[in-house]
Scaffold this motif. Structure first.
Motif, PDB file in Angstrom:
ATOM      1  N   ILE A  59      83.943   3.513 -78.465  1.00 52.39           N
ATOM      2  CA  ILE A  59      83.223   4.605 -77.803  1.00 52.39           C
ATOM      3  C   ILE A  59      84.000   5.905 -77.963  1.00 52.39           C
ATOM      4  CG2 ILE A  59      82.544   5.533 -75.542  1.00 52.39           C
ATOM      5  CD1 ILE A  59      81.788   2.586 -74.778  1.00 52.39           C
ATOM      6  N   LEU A  60      85.299   5.866 -77.673  1.00 49.84           N
ATOM      7  CA  LEU A  60      86.134   7.064 -77.755  1.00 49.84           C
ATOM      8  C   LEU A  60      86.177   7.647 -79.163  1.00 49.84           C
ATOM      9  CD1 LEU A  60      89.070   5.994 -75.422  1.00 49.84           C
ATOM     10  CD2 LEU A  60      87.384   7.803 -74.963  1.00 49.84           C
ATOM     11  N   SER A  61      86.022   6.821 -80.175  1.00 48.68           N
ATOM     12  CA  SER A  61      86.050   7.310 -81.559  1.00 48.68           C
ATOM     13  C   SER A  61      84.858   8.221 -81.871  1.00 48.68           C
ATOM     14  CB  SER A  61      86.104   6.141 -82.555  1.00 48.68           C
ATOM     15  OG  SER A  61      84.853   5.483 -82.645  1.00 48.68           O
ATOM     16  N   VAL A  69      81.750  15.018 -71.409  1.00 47.37           N
ATOM     17  CA  VAL A  69      81.405  13.598 -71.421  1.00 47.37           C
ATOM     18  C   VAL A  69      81.041  13.124 -70.026  1.00 47.37           C
ATOM     19  CG1 VAL A  69      82.272  11.273 -71.922  1.00 47.37           C
ATOM     20  CG2 VAL A  69      82.980  13.203 -73.360  1.00 47.37           C
ATOM     21  N   TRP A  70      79.957  12.366 -69.961  1.00 47.45           N
ATOM     22  CA  TRP A  70      79.578  11.653 -68.747  1.00 47.45           C
ATOM     23  C   TRP A  70      79.751  10.164 -69.007  1.00 47.45           C
ATOM     24  CZ3 TRP A  70      74.246  13.506 -66.503  1.00 47.45           C
ATOM     25  CH2 TRP A  70      74.335  14.854 -66.137  1.00 47.45           C
ATOM     26  N   THR A 114      86.486   6.120 -68.834  1.00 46.47           N
ATOM     27  CA  THR A 114      86.202   6.814 -67.571  1.00 46.47           C
ATOM     28  C   THR A 114      87.224   7.924 -67.324  1.00 46.47           C
ATOM     29  OG1 THR A 114      87.378   5.121 -66.291  1.00 46.47           O
ATOM     30  CG2 THR A 114      84.980   4.885 -66.486  1.00 46.47           C
ATOM     31  N   SER A 115      88.456   7.744 -67.801  1.00 47.53           N
ATOM     32  CA  SER A 115      89.472   8.801 -67.664  1.00 47.53           C
ATOM     33  C   SER A 115      89.114  10.017 -68.499  1.00 47.53           C
ATOM     34  CB  SER A 115      90.851   8.295 -68.100  1.00 47.53           C
ATOM     35  OG  SER A 115      91.291   7.286 -67.246  1.00 47.53           O
ATOM     36  N   ARG A 116      88.465   9.794 -69.633  1.00 48.55           N
ATOM     37  CA  ARG A 116      88.077  10.898 -70.525  1.00 48.55           C
ATOM     38  C   ARG A 116      86.836  11.636 -70.003  1.00 48.55           C
ATOM     39  NH1 ARG A 116      86.142  14.519 -72.597  1.00 48.55           N
ATOM     40  NH2 ARG A 116      86.156  15.198 -74.767  1.00 48.55           N
TER      41      ARG A 116
END
Length: 155
Positions: A59-61, A69-70, A114-116
């Motif tokens: 996902i982060l990629s 971001v939500w 979630t941190s991002r």
């Protein structure tokens, strides 16, 4: 034109869900461009924690440095549709006309994701599949644009 990217693990296999999501993508096309990015689901043979982590990395990629971001998250904030609409429009504007929304897989969402996230949003305390969450999200995006436009869709 505004753009919303949805990043989620797995392909939608159920035709009725595919049809519903496609319908809302089509309805939203006058307000924004919807891009759906499906990342690989971690196999059940992998320990749950590792699977969540691996899905999170995928996902982060798909998230760029400046993206707003939500995360759709059970531990996120409950919003009314009006609040969802207001936050959506302001975050799209803040994000340079775009917003990225992520949904975790069937085992949850990685803490790195979630941190991002700039916002964590919860659709309620009841459990639903991550594939159904995608349909609910699409309807709320459409409803959010209709609220913003002053349409009577949202009564």
């Amino acid at each position: 034109m505004m753009k919303i990217k949805i990043v989620a693990p797995g392909k939608i296999r159920e035709k009725w869900l595919q049809d519903g999501i496609s319908e809302y993508v089509k309805r939203c096309s006058t307000s924004c461009k919807i891009e759906i990015v499906e990342v690989a689901v971690s196999p059940d043979s992998v320990p749950v924690d590792r699977g969540i982590y691996e899905e999170g990395q995928l996902i982060l990629s798909h998230i760029k440095q400046g993206d707003v971001v939500w995360a759709i998250d059970l531990h996120g904030k409950l919003l009314t549709s009006e609040e969802f609409s207001s936050h959506m429009i302001s975050d799209i504007e803040r994000g340079g006309s775009s917003l990225t929304i992520v949904i975790g897989g069937s085992n949850g969402i990685a803490s790195e994701v979630t941190s991002r996230a700039n916002r964590r949003i919860c659709f309620g305390n009841m459990t639903m599949t991550h594939t159904l969450t995608r349909l609910v999200l699409m309807e709320q995006i459409y409803r959010g644009f209709k609220i913003y436009e002053g349409s009577n869709y949202h009564k």
